[in-house]
Enzyme design. Structure first.
Site, PDB file in Angstrom:
ATOM      1  N   LYS A  78      -1.579  -5.050  -4.107  1.00 11.21           N
ATOM      2  CA  LYS A  78      -0.571  -6.067  -3.790  1.00 11.21           C
ATOM      3  C   LYS A  78      -0.076  -5.820  -2.374  1.00 11.21           C
ATOM      4  O   LYS A  78       0.664  -4.865  -2.121  1.00 11.21           O
ATOM      5  CB  LYS A  78       0.618  -6.003  -4.753  1.00 11.21           C
ATOM      6  CG  LYS A  78       1.500  -7.239  -4.610  1.00 11.21           C
ATOM      7  CD  LYS A  78       2.905  -7.068  -5.102  1.00 11.21           C
ATOM      8  CE  LYS A  78       3.819  -6.463  -4.088  1.00 11.21           C
ATOM      9  NZ  LYS A  78       4.016  -7.240  -2.854  1.00 11.21           N
TER      10      LYS A  78
ATOM     11  N   GLU B  21       3.867   7.106  -0.369  1.00 11.57           N
ATOM     12  CA  GLU B  21       4.028   7.278   1.079  1.00 11.57           C
ATOM     13  C   GLU B  21       5.252   6.470   1.477  1.00 11.57           C
ATOM     14  O   GLU B  21       5.200   5.239   1.534  1.00 11.57           O
ATOM     15  CB  GLU B  21       2.791   6.740   1.824  1.00 11.57           C
ATOM     16  CG  GLU B  21       1.513   7.474   1.524  1.00 11.57           C
ATOM     17  CD  GLU B  21       1.463   8.857   2.148  1.00 11.57           C
ATOM     18  OE1 GLU B  21       2.442   9.274   2.802  1.00 11.57           O
ATOM     19  OE2 GLU B  21       0.437   9.522   1.969  1.00 11.57           O
TER      20      GLU B  21
ATOM     21  N   GLU C 295      16.520   5.018   8.226  1.00 10.97           N
ATOM     22  CA  GLU C 295      15.361   4.412   8.890  1.00 10.97           C
ATOM     23  C   GLU C 295      15.751   3.032   9.420  1.00 10.97           C
ATOM     24  O   GLU C 295      16.206   2.173   8.659  1.00 10.97           O
ATOM     25  CB  GLU C 295      14.238   4.284   7.857  1.00 10.97           C
ATOM     26  CG  GLU C 295      12.922   3.922   8.465  1.00 10.97           C
ATOM     27  CD  GLU C 295      11.795   3.945   7.435  1.00 10.97           C
ATOM     28  OE1 GLU C 295      12.007   3.509   6.294  1.00 10.97           O
ATOM     29  OE2 GLU C 295      10.689   4.393   7.802  1.00 10.97           O
TER      30      GLU C 295
ATOM     31  N   CYS D  24       6.275   4.186  10.394  1.00 13.49           N
ATOM     32  CA  CYS D  24       6.989   5.189   9.600  1.00 13.49           C
ATOM     33  C   CYS D  24       7.040   6.545  10.312  1.00 13.49           C
ATOM     34  O   CYS D  24       7.890   7.374   9.982  1.00 13.49           O
ATOM     35  CB  CYS D  24       6.342   5.329   8.234  1.00 13.49           C
ATOM     36  SG  CYS D  24       4.567   5.557   8.335  1.00 13.49           S
TER      37      CYS D  24
HETATM   38  P1  NAD Z   1       9.352  -2.153   0.983  1.00 12.68           P
HETATM   39  O1  NAD Z   1       9.581  -0.906   0.219  1.00 12.68           O
HETATM   40  O2  NAD Z   1      10.431  -3.148   1.062  1.00 12.68           O
HETATM   41  O3  NAD Z   1       8.098  -2.934   0.379  1.00 12.68           O
HETATM   42  C1  NAD Z   1       6.844  -2.298   0.259  1.00 12.68           C
HETATM   43  C2  NAD Z   1       6.053  -3.023  -0.802  1.00 12.68           C
HETATM   44  O4  NAD Z   1       6.708  -2.857  -2.048  1.00 12.68           O
HETATM   45  C3  NAD Z   1       5.899  -4.524  -0.587  1.00 12.68           C
HETATM   46  O5  NAD Z   1       4.608  -4.914  -0.954  1.00 12.68           O
HETATM   47  C4  NAD Z   1       6.934  -5.097  -1.545  1.00 12.68           C
HETATM   48  O6  NAD Z   1       6.622  -6.399  -2.004  1.00 12.68           O
HETATM   49  C5  NAD Z   1       6.835  -4.107  -2.685  1.00 12.68           C
HETATM   50  N1  NAD Z   1       8.016  -4.057  -3.564  1.00 12.68           N
HETATM   51  C6  NAD Z   1       9.301  -4.381  -3.285  1.00 12.68           C
HETATM   52  N2  NAD Z   1      10.072  -4.212  -4.378  1.00 12.68           N
HETATM   53  C7  NAD Z   1       9.258  -3.752  -5.361  1.00 12.68           C
HETATM   54  C8  NAD Z   1       9.465  -3.378  -6.721  1.00 12.68           C
HETATM   55  N3  NAD Z   1      10.666  -3.461  -7.285  1.00 12.68           N
HETATM   56  N4  NAD Z   1       8.411  -2.950  -7.430  1.00 12.68           N
HETATM   57  C9  NAD Z   1       7.187  -2.862  -6.884  1.00 12.68           C
HETATM   58  N5  NAD Z   1       6.923  -3.221  -5.595  1.00 12.68           N
HETATM   59  C10 NAD Z   1       7.952  -3.652  -4.857  1.00 12.68           C
HETATM   60  O7  NAD Z   1       8.833  -1.693   2.411  1.00 12.68           O
HETATM   61  P2  NAD Z   1       8.478  -2.606   3.649  1.00 12.68           P
HETATM   62  O8  NAD Z   1       9.765  -3.098   4.199  1.00 12.68           O
HETATM   63  O9  NAD Z   1       7.407  -3.580   3.281  1.00 12.68           O
HETATM   64  O10 NAD Z   1       7.777  -1.547   4.634  1.00 12.68           O
HETATM   65  C11 NAD Z   1       8.459  -0.700   5.428  1.00 12.68           C
HETATM   66  C12 NAD Z   1       8.598   0.658   4.764  1.00 12.68           C
HETATM   67  O11 NAD Z   1       7.317   1.232   4.522  1.00 12.68           O
HETATM   68  C13 NAD Z   1       9.314   1.658   5.648  1.00 12.68           C
HETATM   69  O12 NAD Z   1      10.222   2.386   4.871  1.00 12.68           O
HETATM   70  C14 NAD Z   1       8.187   2.556   6.149  1.00 12.68           C
HETATM   71  O13 NAD Z   1       8.582   3.825   6.549  1.00 12.68           O
HETATM   72  C15 NAD Z   1       7.297   2.580   4.967  1.00 12.68           C
HETATM   73  N6  NAD Z   1       5.939   3.003   5.354  1.00 12.68           N
HETATM   74  C16 NAD Z   1       5.549   4.290   5.064  1.00 12.68           C
HETATM   75  C17 NAD Z   1       4.284   4.737   5.442  1.00 12.68           C
HETATM   76  C18 NAD Z   1       3.831   6.132   5.127  1.00 12.68           C
HETATM   77  O14 NAD Z   1       2.644   6.419   5.314  1.00 12.68           O
HETATM   78  N7  NAD Z   1       4.687   7.031   4.659  1.00 12.68           N
HETATM   79  C19 NAD Z   1       3.423   3.871   6.114  1.00 12.68           C
HETATM   80  C20 NAD Z   1       3.854   2.579   6.400  1.00 12.68           C
HETATM   81  C21 NAD Z   1       5.126   2.155   6.008  1.00 12.68           C
END
Ligand code: NAD
Length: 508
Positions: free
Chosen positions: A185, A260, A392, A294
């Site tokens: 997803k 992650e 963040e 990130c």
């Molecule tokens: P987010 O947590 O808002 O969303 C990530 C994903 O989770 C999306 O696909 C979203 O639709 C889904 N999601 C949201 N609510 C959910 C739920 N209740 N159940 C299941 N899935 C759900 O993050 P974002 O805003 O899309 O991305 C930014 C974040 O990702 C930042 O915190 C960044 O640090 C992190 N990130 C981490 C890494 C790593 O390797 N550690 C890499 C890239 C991004």
């Protein structure tokens, strides 16, 4: 969705939001628009997936697992190489669509996102033929032990919007290379390159159902995927807050979990550092992907003897950065992913300013109001405990704080709930060694910040989650280890049976 190579435009027609069992699939949920954050134009319109659509995808992946898990590594490797070749041929189309849905500059997509991800494909194509393990031998007499590395089953993966193509790769590659099938997803803001990728997997010959993509909202499609009883492993990249929820749901089903999560990378400049190198490293490390990375440098701790010079140098370099149209070669950074993200980033800066922090450069909304542009911003005078230092931001904002001793610099680096990445800037072997050992982060760079490579693990500690992407370690996480022990004697009576039979049926 079509890509017009002449005008370099991506036009926003109705597309199917999912690819299930080898076929494009419309989805039965609400209508959703993918927006270009550079000008608010509609890139594509699609329908989100419902829980029933997610179930259909999981069923397809479950059925495909029976055949895919029996393929030999050479077959999987050949398909991955074919995929890499196809992606190389279509690289420019991926550049345009990735840029349109995220606002990333073409230059970043061309030089980083797309080629780096294709390199990942080639890497996993080789890696899956090279599984290692413990020697098979009689660790106890007359019983030959070996380990089998086996795929787990259906992997349910959830990805964020900041590197949509790369994150889709980090999810799909280790999963399928190890013989699993996957339902991915992508973030609903940026699903298009993941859909193109799934289509390309089908076209180069991956069997139907091995790679499935469902575009849906987190609370609806995401939770349905994580909770589905036929999903054996949940692999999530995203924020720490959502990661916690995902883990909670996965725990109920006793699923393997790979998380992650967010980061708040420190950038520690010691007194003996090469100041010019550190200043240039801070600018590139903060502004990569408009700060929506990130591992981006977010907190610079600079020795008090270098503090003023560092702030001046970085401010001057920030002023040079051109923020604008992602399609132009002259653009250094593009917009943030959405207006909501821009407003969120600006909120952090405004609140810090209202608490007495000083904004040396940036900190104001800029550019065409239809784009989510935000300038490179440098802040000093924020407290270590303030939200701008602890949380963040995910934007082009660097907070700079002074420190005195080596101990203090290292302690401040470790003083947030996160532990994803960090860098230390020093010419001293001793300080370098201490930083490597004492900084609590999954990646520690010395005199650089950001580079990643397919061969080395990426992943965090503490609030940044656990699990590794890329590298042989990620392949291992997408497998289970089985111990097999085979009697090599054919004897009816074994020595160890004495624990039950005493001497009644003693081995001859
Ligand atoms: P987010 O947590 O808002 O969303 C990530 C994903 O989770 C999306 O696909 C979203 O639709 C889904 N999601 C949201 N609510 C959910 C739920 N209740 N159940 C299941 N899935 C759900 O993050 P974002 O805003 O899309 O991305 C930014 C974040 O990702 C930042 O915190 C960044 O640090 C992190 N990130 C981490 C890494 C790593 O390797 N550690 C890499 C890239 C991004």
């Amino acid at each position: 969705m079509t890509v017009d190579n002449q005008s370099a435009q991506v036009s926003g027609s109705l597309v199917n939001g999912s690819l299930i069992n080898g076929s494009s699939f419309a989805g039965n949920g609400e209508e959703w628009k993918v927006i270009n954050p550079a000008d608010s134009s509609v890139v594509a319109t699609l329908k989100l997936a419902t829980p029933a659509d997610v179930s259909y995808a999981v069923d397809s992946a479950r059925l495909a697992f029976a055949g895919w898990s029996r393929t030999v590594p050479a077959e999987r490797s050949a398909l991955l190489h074919a995929l890499a070749t196809r992606l190389e041929e279509r690289a420019e189309e991926y550049v345009k669509v990735e840029s349109a849905q995220t606002g990333k500059p073409y230059r970043l997509c061309r030089e980083f996102d797309i080629p780096g991800s294709i390199d990942n494909v080639r890497y996993f194509a080789g890696l899956c033929r090279n599984l290692e393990g413990k020697a098979s031998t009689e660790w106890v007499a007359n019983l030959n032990s070996s380990v089998r590395r086996e795929p787990l089953g259906v992997v349910g993966s959830i990805a964020p919007w900041n590197y949509p193509f790369q994150m889709a790769m980090w999810k799909i590659l280790p999963a399928v290379a190890a013989g699993n099938t996957i339902v991915l997803k992508p973030a609903e803001l940026t699903p298009l390159t993941a859909l193109m990728l799934a289509q390309d997997c089908t076209e180069v010959g991956f069997p139907d159902g091995v790679v499935n993509v469902v575009t849906g909202s987190g609370p609806v499609a995401g939770e349905a995927l994580v909770s589905h009883p036929d999903v054996a492993m949940v692999s999530f990249t995203g924020s720490t807050k959502v990661g916690r929820r995902v883990m909670e749901l996965a725990t109920m089903g006793i699923k393997r979990v790979h998380l992650e999560l967010g980061g708040k990378a420190p950038f520690v400049v010691f007194a003996d550092a090469d100041l010019q190198a550190a200043a240039h490293g801070a600018v590139a490390g903060t502004l990569i992907n408009s700060g929506q990375d990130c591992t981006a440098a977010t907190r610079a701790y600079v020795h008090e003897s270098l503090f003023d010079a560092f702030v001046t140098m970085v401010s001057e370099l920030f002023e040079e950065i051109s923020v604008g149209d992602p399609r132009l070669e002259s653009t250094d950074i593009g917009p943030l992913v959405s207006m909501a993200q821009r407003d969120r980033v600006h909120g952090f800066v405004e609140r810090a300013r209202s608490l007495g922090a000083v904004v040396h450069v940036g900190g104001e909304l800029i550019g065409d109001p239809s784009g989510a542009f935000y300038p490179p911003t440098l802040v000093t005078g924020a407290g270590q405990d303030s939200e701008i230092v602890q949380e963040e931001i995910f934007g082009p904002v660097l907070v700079v704080l002074p420190f005195g001793s080596v101990e203090e610099g290292l302690a401040l680096a470790n003083d947030t709930p996160y532990g994803l990445a960090a860098s230390a800037w020093t010419r001293s072997v001793l300080i370098s060694e201490r930083a490597q050992r004492e900084i609590n982060a999954g990646t520690v760079w010395i005199n650089d910040h950001i580079p990643i490579m397919s061969e080395m693990p990426h992943g965090g500690f503490a609030g940044s989650g656990f699990g590794k992407d890329m590298s042989t370690y990620s392949l291992e996480e997408y497998t289970r280890l089985k111990h097999v022990a085979v009697d090599i004697t054919g004897d009816i009576k074994k020595e160890w049976h004495r624990t039950i039979f005493r001497d009644r049926h003693a081995a001859p």
